[in-house]
Motif scaffolding. Structure first.
Motif, PDB file in Angstrom:
ATOM      1  N   GLY A  61       0.701  -1.370   0.022  1.00 17.22           N
ATOM      2  CA  GLY A  61       0.005  -0.173   0.061  1.00 17.22           C
ATOM      3  C   GLY A  61       0.754   1.057  -0.003  1.00 17.22           C
ATOM      4  N   SER A  62       0.309   2.435  -0.131  1.00 17.68           N
ATOM      5  CA  SER A  62       0.918   3.572  -0.252  1.00 17.68           C
ATOM      6  C   SER A  62       1.277   4.263   1.188  1.00 17.68           C
ATOM      7  CB  SER A  62       0.233   4.871  -1.062  1.00 17.68           C
ATOM      8  OG  SER A  62      -1.150   4.874  -0.168  1.00 17.68           O
ATOM      9  N   ALA A  63       0.761   3.790   2.310  1.00 15.33           N
ATOM     10  CA  ALA A  63       1.051   4.310   3.600  1.00 15.33           C
ATOM     11  C   ALA A  63       2.137   3.599   4.370  1.00 15.33           C
ATOM     12  CB  ALA A  63      -0.265   4.090   4.647  1.00 15.33           C
ATOM     13  N   SER A  64       2.474   3.770   5.318  1.00 16.55           N
ATOM     14  CA  SER A  64       3.593   3.375   6.229  1.00 16.55           C
ATOM     15  C   SER A  64       3.055   2.654   7.579  1.00 16.55           C
ATOM     16  CB  SER A  64       4.295   4.424   6.563  1.00 16.55           C
ATOM     17  OG  SER A  64       5.469   3.903   7.487  1.00 16.55           O
ATOM     18  N   VAL A  65       3.332   1.367   7.630  1.00 11.63           N
ATOM     19  CA  VAL A  65       2.759   0.314   8.704  1.00 11.63           C
ATOM     20  C   VAL A  65       4.026  -0.163   9.159  1.00 11.63           C
ATOM     21  CG1 VAL A  65       1.320  -1.567   9.358  1.00 11.63           C
ATOM     22  CG2 VAL A  65       0.463   0.129   7.352  1.00 11.63           C
ATOM     23  N   ALA A  66       4.226   0.034  10.699  1.00  7.23           N
ATOM     24  CA  ALA A  66       4.916  -0.248  11.505  1.00  7.23           C
ATOM     25  C   ALA A  66       4.586  -1.264  12.570  1.00  7.23           C
ATOM     26  CB  ALA A  66       5.860   0.831  12.114  1.00  7.23           C
ATOM     27  N   VAL A  67       5.350  -2.276  12.959  1.00  7.74           N
ATOM     28  CA  VAL A  67       5.116  -3.249  13.960  1.00  7.74           C
ATOM     29  C   VAL A  67       5.711  -2.925  15.222  1.00  7.74           C
ATOM     30  CG1 VAL A  67       5.036  -5.736  14.409  1.00  7.74           C
ATOM     31  CG2 VAL A  67       4.652  -4.896  12.081  1.00  7.74           C
ATOM     32  N   ALA A 130      16.989  -6.936  14.052  1.00  9.30           N
ATOM     33  CA  ALA A 130      17.661  -6.663  12.998  1.00  9.30           C
ATOM     34  C   ALA A 130      17.250  -6.277  11.761  1.00  9.30           C
ATOM     35  CB  ALA A 130      18.780  -7.751  12.926  1.00  9.30           C
ATOM     36  N   VAL A 131      15.794  -6.452  11.714  1.00 10.17           N
ATOM     37  CA  VAL A 131      14.995  -6.348  10.719  1.00 10.17           C
ATOM     38  C   VAL A 131      14.065  -5.000  10.952  1.00 10.17           C
ATOM     39  CG1 VAL A 131      13.189  -7.109   8.951  1.00 10.17           C
ATOM     40  CG2 VAL A 131      14.872  -8.726   9.887  1.00 10.17           C
ATOM     41  N   SER A 132      13.955  -4.390   9.790  1.00 14.18           N
ATOM     42  CA  SER A 132      13.191  -3.086  10.021  1.00 14.18           C
ATOM     43  C   SER A 132      11.834  -3.376  10.340  1.00 14.18           C
ATOM     44  CB  SER A 132      13.040  -2.100   8.622  1.00 14.18           C
ATOM     45  OG  SER A 132      12.092  -0.872   8.686  1.00 14.18           O
ATOM     46  N   THR A 133      11.136  -2.566  11.366  1.00 15.97           N
ATOM     47  CA  THR A 133       9.669  -2.685  11.893  1.00 15.97           C
ATOM     48  C   THR A 133       8.743  -1.996  10.907  1.00 15.97           C
ATOM     49  OG1 THR A 133       9.944  -0.750  12.909  1.00 15.97           O
ATOM     50  CG2 THR A 133      10.695  -2.721  14.184  1.00 15.97           C
ATOM     51  N   VAL A 134       9.129  -1.471   9.803  1.00 11.75           N
ATOM     52  CA  VAL A 134       8.326  -0.967   8.712  1.00 11.75           C
ATOM     53  C   VAL A 134       7.958  -1.968   7.830  1.00 11.75           C
ATOM     54  CG1 VAL A 134       7.930   0.769   6.984  1.00 11.75           C
ATOM     55  CG2 VAL A 134       9.147   1.367   9.167  1.00 11.75           C
ATOM     56  N   LEU A 135       6.419  -2.230   7.543  1.00 16.04           N
ATOM     57  CA  LEU A 135       6.264  -3.366   6.747  1.00 16.04           C
ATOM     58  C   LEU A 135       6.316  -3.041   5.299  1.00 16.04           C
ATOM     59  CD1 LEU A 135       2.943  -4.675   8.550  1.00 16.04           C
ATOM     60  CD2 LEU A 135       5.293  -5.784   8.717  1.00 16.04           C
ATOM     61  N   SER A 136       6.784  -4.096   4.470  1.00 17.10           N
ATOM     62  CA  SER A 136       6.987  -3.858   3.072  1.00 17.10           C
ATOM     63  C   SER A 136       6.253  -5.156   2.222  1.00 17.10           C
ATOM     64  CB  SER A 136       8.325  -3.478   2.607  1.00 17.10           C
ATOM     65  OG  SER A 136       9.116  -4.366   2.973  1.00 17.10           O
ATOM     66  N   SER A 137       7.002  -5.239   1.037  1.00 19.51           N
ATOM     67  CA  SER A 137       6.254  -6.514   0.499  1.00 19.51           C
ATOM     68  C   SER A 137       7.181  -7.614   0.683  1.00 19.51           C
ATOM     69  CB  SER A 137       6.607  -6.348  -1.034  1.00 19.51           C
ATOM     70  OG  SER A 137       7.820  -5.863  -1.415  1.00 19.51           O
ATOM     71  N   SER A 138       8.251  -7.228   1.466  1.00 24.06           N
ATOM     72  CA  SER A 138       9.107  -8.332   2.176  1.00 24.06           C
ATOM     73  C   SER A 138       8.549  -8.940   3.346  1.00 24.06           C
ATOM     74  CB  SER A 138      10.607  -8.015   2.616  1.00 24.06           C
ATOM     75  OG  SER A 138      11.152  -7.522   1.364  1.00 24.06           O
ATOM     76  N   VAL A 139       8.739 -10.080   3.778  1.00 20.55           N
ATOM     77  CA  VAL A 139       8.188 -10.603   4.807  1.00 20.55           C
ATOM     78  C   VAL A 139       8.741 -10.418   6.127  1.00 20.55           C
ATOM     79  CG1 VAL A 139       7.613 -13.111   5.970  1.00 20.55           C
ATOM     80  CG2 VAL A 139       7.226 -12.701   3.280  1.00 20.55           C
TER      81      VAL A 139
END
Length: 415
Positions: A61-67, A130-139
């Motif tokens: 999506g176009s927004a930013s989603v962080a976990v 070690a992984v960015s908390t911002v979700l993307s197409s990567s798992v």
């Protein structure tokens, strides 16, 4: 009539015993070395867990989603263009399984949450720091512990065998085991931290798979800062000992001052011996414990020395160690009660805490026991040497204001 314990009878034996204990610390020091923490040893320290994935998250999506993963819930923070700034909180008490949690998170537009194992409890889920908390197409994965140990400490060591100056320590046991990986840094590479993290991640992924390794914590310290901290720590301890010696010299005689300094140096060395044998991590928290014991020990020692000085003017005896025994006996109850009551609080810290605070409490326990011992025996042993030719001076009041019967320790029977 006062009952006096003959501590002086055992000071030579105790001095030999203390020397043997301190010298015994040379063996682990030469064979294993001190387990320096990241504060004093330049390099990278990573805590990792090898565990299966429970939930796989992605976003399109176009927004930013962080976990954000917390002990009691998981949150999705939505912000940016094309979306309202909202935070969705998923408490573990409401979403009890990974399947329930994945279903709820999938309700957010663009978020895909797949439950790899939907039956596991949501409480206890953890992420890869070690992984960015911002979700993307990567798992993005949330992991869980199913009670099965997927890797042993030897297997982790084997996986990292190709890296130089690396050590692995297991913290905990079984499925809850955390592996602490430590890699030294000589400061030759400007991007040393990034390169080391990449090398560790690559080696672990090849050995266990990229979907089963989670980095819990990462710390890095440069060589220049580490050297500066070591020097400042040594200077700090030396300055504390010097100021204590100056204070004791002004208040007492020179040998009394040295006796107090020798006693607290003894306590600091005993803690260091314990650290080398137990391989407890030596860091700034451990250093704080040593400084705490130095301050704690001098308090009791000064009380005893003050009583010795007072009895030198009151008691008419020819043997200086009789005065020491009398003074130690006067203060012995206070020493035991003070140490015991303080230990109750410190033992509570050790039992009910974890991590660096637990190590701090353990170092304090060792130091306090040593402090009570050195106040009675080590101080007496030092004064027995410096005052072996002591004779009552004309300035002392040769008036037997106190009559003391000297008895043997530990029986305490009057003679």
């Amino acid at each position: 009539m006062k009952k006096v314990l003959r501590f002086s009878k055992y000071v030579v034996l105790c001095a030999v015993l203390s020397s043997a204990v301190i010298l015994s610390g040379l063996y682990p020091l030469l064979t294993k070395g001190i387990n320096l923490g990241i504060d004093f040893k330049p390099g990278l320290v990573e805590d990792i867990r090898v565990a299966p994935a429970a939930i796989e998250l992605s976003y399109d999506g176009s927004a930013s989603v962080a976990v954000e993963v917390n002990p009691s819930n998981v949150s999705l923070i939505v912000s940016g263009a094309g979306a309202e700034n909202t935070t969705a909180v998923y408490p573990f008490t409401e979403y009890r399984t990974a399947g329930d949690l994945a279903t709820a998170m999938s309700a957010i537009a663009g978020v895909t949450a797949k439950a790899v194992n939907g039956t596991v409890p949501s409480a206890g889920l953890f992420a890869n720091s070690a992984v960015s908390t911002v979700l993307s197409s990567s798992v993005y994965r949330l992991f869980y512990s199913d009670g099965t140990q997927l890797a042993s400490v030897d297997e982790v060591r084997d996986a990292l065998a190709g890296l130089s100056d690396v050590s692995v320590k297991e913290v905990g046991s079984g499925a809850a085991a955390v592996y602490q990986i430590r890699i030294g840094d000589d400061g030759d590479e400007a991007a040393g931290s990034s390169n080391m993290q990449l090398a560790v991640a690559t080696a672990l992924d090849e050995a266990f798979g990229h979907d089963t390794v989670a980095v819990i914590k990462t710390d890095y310290i440069g060589a220049q800062f580490s050297d500066s901290l070591v020097f400042q720590s040594i200077l700090l301890v030396a300055a504390a000992l010097f100021l204590i010696w100056v204070y004791a010299t002004i208040r007492f005689k020179w040998d009394f001052a040295l006796a107090s300094v020798v006693a607290i140096i003894h306590d600091a060395l005993i803690i260091l011996v314990f650290i080398t044998w137990s391989q407890m991590e030596f860091n700034t928290v451990t250093l704080a414990a040593i400084l705490t014991i130095i301050g704690y020990g001098i308090n009791d020692t000064v009380v005893v020395l003050d009583r010795i000085r007072e009895n030198m003017r009151k008691v008419n005896v020819k043997n200086f160690m009789d005065i020491v025994d009398l003074s130690q006996s006067d203060c012995f109850g206070r020493t035991i009660i003070t140490t015991s009551t303080t230990l109750l609080a410190v033992i509570s810290l050790f039992v009910f805490t974890s991590g660096s605070i637990k190590d701090f409490a353990l170092a304090l326990i060792v130091g306090m026991v040593s402090s009570a011992y050195s106040t009675v025996m080590i101080t007496s042993a030092f004064l027995k040497v410096t005052r072996r030719n002591w004779k009552p001076s004309d300035e002392m009041k040769a008036v037997p204001a106190v009559k003391a019967d000297i008895v043997s320790f530990p029986s305490g029977e009057e003679v």
